[in-house]
Design an enzyme around this catalytic site. Sequence first.
Site, short mmCIF file in Angstrom:
data_model
loop_
_atom_site.label_atom_id
_atom_site.label_comp_id
_atom_site.label_asym_id
_atom_site.label_seq_id
_atom_site.Cartn_x
_atom_site.Cartn_y
_atom_site.Cartn_z
N SER A 59 -3.46 0.76 4.64
CA SER A 59 -3.06 1.73 3.48
C SER A 59 -4.56 3.40 3.72
CB SER A 59 -3.51 1.49 2.51
OG SER A 59 -2.61 0.60 1.70
N1 SAH Z 1 -3.92 -4.08 1.48
C1 SAH Z 1 -3.99 -4.14 3.37
C2 SAH Z 1 -2.71 -3.44 3.36
C3 SAH Z 1 -1.32 -3.74 3.58
S1 SAH Z 1 0.36 -3.80 4.05
C4 SAH Z 1 -5.10 -3.28 3.74
O1 SAH Z 1 -5.78 -3.12 2.86
O2 SAH Z 1 -4.71 -2.96 5.10
C5 SAH Z 1 0.98 -4.36 3.37
C6 SAH Z 1 1.05 -5.56 3.59
O3 SAH Z 1 1.67 -6.51 2.68
C7 SAH Z 1 1.29 -6.73 5.20
O4 SAH Z 1 0.49 -7.13 5.32
C8 SAH Z 1 3.04 -7.69 5.04
O5 SAH Z 1 2.79 -8.26 5.86
C9 SAH Z 1 2.55 -8.34 3.64
N2 SAH Z 1 3.13 -8.47 2.81
C10 SAH Z 1 4.73 -8.45 2.87
N3 SAH Z 1 5.28 -9.04 1.68
C11 SAH Z 1 4.79 -9.61 1.45
C12 SAH Z 1 4.86 -10.95 0.36
N4 SAH Z 1 5.22 -11.09 -0.14
N5 SAH Z 1 3.56 -11.57 0.40
C13 SAH Z 1 1.76 -11.14 0.90
N6 SAH Z 1 2.15 -10.52 1.77
C14 SAH Z 1 3.03 -9.72 2.22
#
Ligand code: SAH
Length: 222
Positions: A59
């Site tokens: 993000s």
């Molecule tokens: N917080 C992260 C950015 C996240 S991007 C950071 O600081 O870098 C969103 C993430 O959510 C992705 O890695 C994706 O694979 C994950 N994601 C999507 N659906 C999900 C689910 N049902 N359970 C866990 N992770 C999930």
Amino acid sequence: MEEQRKARVNALISEGILKTDRVIQAMLAVPREKFLPERLHEFSYVDSPLPICQGQTISAPHMVAIMNEALELEPGNIVLEIGAGSGYHAATIAEIVAPRRGERQGHVYTVEIIEELADFARRNLENADYGNKVTVIHADGSEGYPRRAPYERILVTAGAPQIPQPLIEQLKPGGILIIPVGGLYMFQSLKIARKDEQGKLTVEDRGGCAFVLLRGKYGWKT
Ligand code: SAH
């Protein structure tokens, strides 16, 4: 890098996004470059999401700041994050809830559905010295993580069709849950839900944002 980090934090303060001392200190403390692939190091403090792998992104600093301000984090909080990605956001939260100096040591549980990213986040967190404050779980976080529930704070860093019921159930009375609701290329709205001591949920709308999609049982089926 440290100078660039300070400059980004100062910009977020003057934009009125960063306000609280704890949140500011946490963003100053965490080296974002340690959560990025090496080829992207030079962009570590650009205020934009960056690709990590498999179409997922870390993000943007302003989004981490907005969410951390809205979460009203306190030392000692037990926090659940859905979407570990790079592990960066979880590290900024760990700085606040499990401070290096202080007795109240909280913890961050962060769930990631893509195994390669769960491993990436775990490695980054260990490398940046957050290994004992953040636990990375490879699972479908749309179902929460019942093993350690209830949580005082929950954040979802992927856009969901609606607030997953298991997350509402796993939020402690008095707790705060933050989640973007909406799909990819659709309007996503950042929702801030508070559960009162009687268990009643009130949801506030913070307006537009853009996250990758939440997948899994309570996510988007694409
Ligand atoms: N917080 C992260 C950015 C996240 S991007 C950071 O600081 O870098 C969103 C993430 O959510 C992705 O890695 C994706 O694979 C994950 N994601 C999507 N659906 C999900 C689910 N049902 N359970 C866990 N992770 C999930």
